[in-house]
Design an enzyme around this catalytic site. Structure first.
Site, PDB file in Angstrom:
ATOM      1  N   GLY A  13       4.067  -6.048   0.630  1.00  0.00           N
ATOM      2  CA  GLY A  13       2.881  -5.206   0.766  1.00  0.00           C
ATOM      3  C   GLY A  13       2.611  -4.672   2.159  1.00  0.00           C
ATOM      4  N   THR A  14       3.665  -4.442   2.953  1.00  0.00           N
ATOM      5  CA  THR A  14       3.393  -3.885   4.278  1.00  0.00           C
ATOM      6  C   THR A  14       2.876  -2.442   4.181  1.00  0.00           C
ATOM      7  OG1 THR A  14       5.671  -3.128   4.638  1.00  0.00           O
ATOM      8  CG2 THR A  14       5.129  -5.348   5.395  1.00  0.00           C
ATOM      9  N   ASN A  15       3.327  -1.718   3.178  1.00  0.00           N
ATOM     10  CA  ASN A  15       2.786  -0.356   2.987  1.00  0.00           C
ATOM     11  C   ASN A  15       1.336  -0.411   2.516  1.00  0.00           C
ATOM     12  OD1 ASN A  15       4.784   1.932   3.465  1.00  0.00           O
ATOM     13  ND2 ASN A  15       6.035   0.413   2.422  1.00  0.00           N
ATOM     14  N   ILE A  94       9.531  -0.521 -14.018  1.00  0.00           N
ATOM     15  CA  ILE A  94       9.650   0.819 -14.626  1.00  0.00           C
ATOM     16  C   ILE A  94       8.453   1.078 -15.539  1.00  0.00           C
ATOM     17  CG2 ILE A  94      11.023   2.167 -16.285  1.00  0.00           C
ATOM     18  CD1 ILE A  94      13.503   0.743 -15.039  1.00  0.00           C
ATOM     19  N   ASN A 109       4.657   8.050  -4.618  1.00  0.00           N
ATOM     20  CA  ASN A 109       5.591   6.943  -4.376  1.00  0.00           C
ATOM     21  C   ASN A 109       6.154   7.074  -2.966  1.00  0.00           C
ATOM     22  OD1 ASN A 109       7.432   4.747  -5.089  1.00  0.00           O
ATOM     23  ND2 ASN A 109       9.037   6.314  -5.149  1.00  0.00           N
ATOM     24  N   HIS A 111       9.499   6.254  -0.825  1.00  0.00           N
ATOM     25  CA  HIS A 111      10.907   5.883  -0.990  1.00  0.00           C
ATOM     26  C   HIS A 111      11.546   5.771   0.396  1.00  0.00           C
ATOM     27  CE1 HIS A 111      14.717   5.400  -2.983  1.00  0.00           C
ATOM     28  NE2 HIS A 111      15.238   6.220  -2.081  1.00  0.00           N
TER      29      HIS A 111
HETATM   30  C1  GAR Z   1       9.399  -0.322   1.032  1.00  0.00           C
HETATM   31  O1  GAR Z   1      10.430  -0.170   1.966  1.00  0.00           O
HETATM   32  C2  GAR Z   1       9.403   0.824   0.035  1.00  0.00           C
HETATM   33  O2  GAR Z   1       9.767   2.041   0.619  1.00  0.00           O
HETATM   34  C3  GAR Z   1      10.451   0.349  -0.929  1.00  0.00           C
HETATM   35  O3  GAR Z   1      10.191  -1.026  -1.083  1.00  0.00           O
HETATM   36  C4  GAR Z   1       9.646  -1.545   0.142  1.00  0.00           C
HETATM   37  C5  GAR Z   1       8.373  -2.308  -0.169  1.00  0.00           C
HETATM   38  O4  GAR Z   1       7.903  -2.969   0.987  1.00  0.00           O
HETATM   39  N1  GAR Z   1      10.382   1.066  -2.169  1.00  0.00           N
HETATM   40  C6  GAR Z   1      11.452   1.392  -2.888  1.00  0.00           C
HETATM   41  O5  GAR Z   1      12.589   1.077  -2.581  1.00  0.00           O
HETATM   42  C7  GAR Z   1      11.179   2.221  -4.133  1.00  0.00           C
HETATM   43  N2  GAR Z   1      12.381   2.824  -4.635  1.00  0.00           N
HETATM   44  P1  GAR Z   1       6.396  -3.453   1.128  1.00  0.00           P
HETATM   45  O6  GAR Z   1       6.068  -4.304  -0.106  1.00  0.00           O
HETATM   46  O7  GAR Z   1       6.391  -4.269   2.382  1.00  0.00           O
HETATM   47  O8  GAR Z   1       5.517  -2.235   1.235  1.00  0.00           O
END
Ligand code: GAR
Length: 209
Positions: A13-15, A94, A109, A111
């Site tokens: 969950g850093t995003n 999905i 989203n 990516h």
């Molecule tokens: C992030 O790097 C995001 O871009 C990627 O998963 C990670 C989640 O990190 N998403 C994908 O690859 C989708 N195809 P987070 O939980 O620390 O935000």
């Protein structure tokens, strides 16, 4: 203008944290993250939601008969919470057209590559960076796009490039792309959406003044 935002997560969950911080800094005006949905229990993203006093729910695919039943439950949860914008922030389950149809041009989203490179089915998390290093690209980055039924093919909202370094490991590249690109362009895209500045025409996004 005032939106209710749901953030869907599957991991650290850093995003999500970048979005929480952006909201605290006033970037989203009166719009608020009002719900976090995790695809499994125990993920650290749920801790982040709790620390920020954001209500959360866990929807596990294994608790539903199929993707359709899961997608219905997800759509019902989003609608019951009057959500206007759905953000997939590392959400790896999905979902089907029920969700897309309920939220046309209102699901975004993040990516971790420059779409159309290293995207589509099977490209998620570290695998994306492994593929980029395998190919030997000199530049990668991140993309925020609207979600459509075709995986990673929806209209692109924002992209940011990040240089690949010769000695990069997938982990090092992932970290740099998160810091330099994802945590910046995801909040920026949410801000633009909240300000009603995004228009989609012919599968392209136009950003209004
Ligand atoms: C992030 O790097 C995001 O871009 C990627 O998963 C990670 C989640 O990190 N998403 C994908 O690859 C989708 N195809 P987070 O939980 O620390 O935000």
């Amino acid at each position: 203008m005032k939106k209710r935002i749901a953030v869907l997560v599957s991991g650290g969950g850093t995003n999500l944290q970048a979005l929480i911080d952006a909201e605290k800094e006033g970037m989203f005006g009166e719009s608020r993250i009002t719900l976090v949905i995790a695809s499994k229990p125990g993920v650290y993203a749920l801790e982040r939601a709790k620390n920020a006093d954001i209500p959360s729910a866990v929807l596990c695919k294994k608790d539903y008969a199929d993707i359709a039943a899961y997608s219905r439950a997800l759509t019902d949860t989003l609608k019951a919470n009057s959500i206007d914008l759905v953000v997939l922030a590392g959400f790896l389950t999905i979902i089907d057209e029920q969700v897309y149809e309920a939220y046309p041009n209102a699901i975004i989203n993040i990516h971790p590559a420059l779409i159309p490179s290293f995207c589509g089915k099977g490209y998620y998390g570290l695998r994306v960076h492994e593929a980029a290093l395998e190919k030997g690209v000199k530049v990668s980055g991140a993309t925020v796009h609207f979600v459509t039924p075709e995986c990673d093919a929806g209209p692109i909202i924002l992209q940011k490039a990040v240089a690949v370094q010769q000695n990069d490991t997938p982990e090092a590249l992932q970290e740099r792309i998160m810091k330099e690109a994802e945590w910046k362009i995801l909040p920026e895209a949410v801000k633009l959406f909240c300000e009603d500045r995004l228009t989609v025409k012919n599968n392209k996004v136009y950003i209004g003044e």
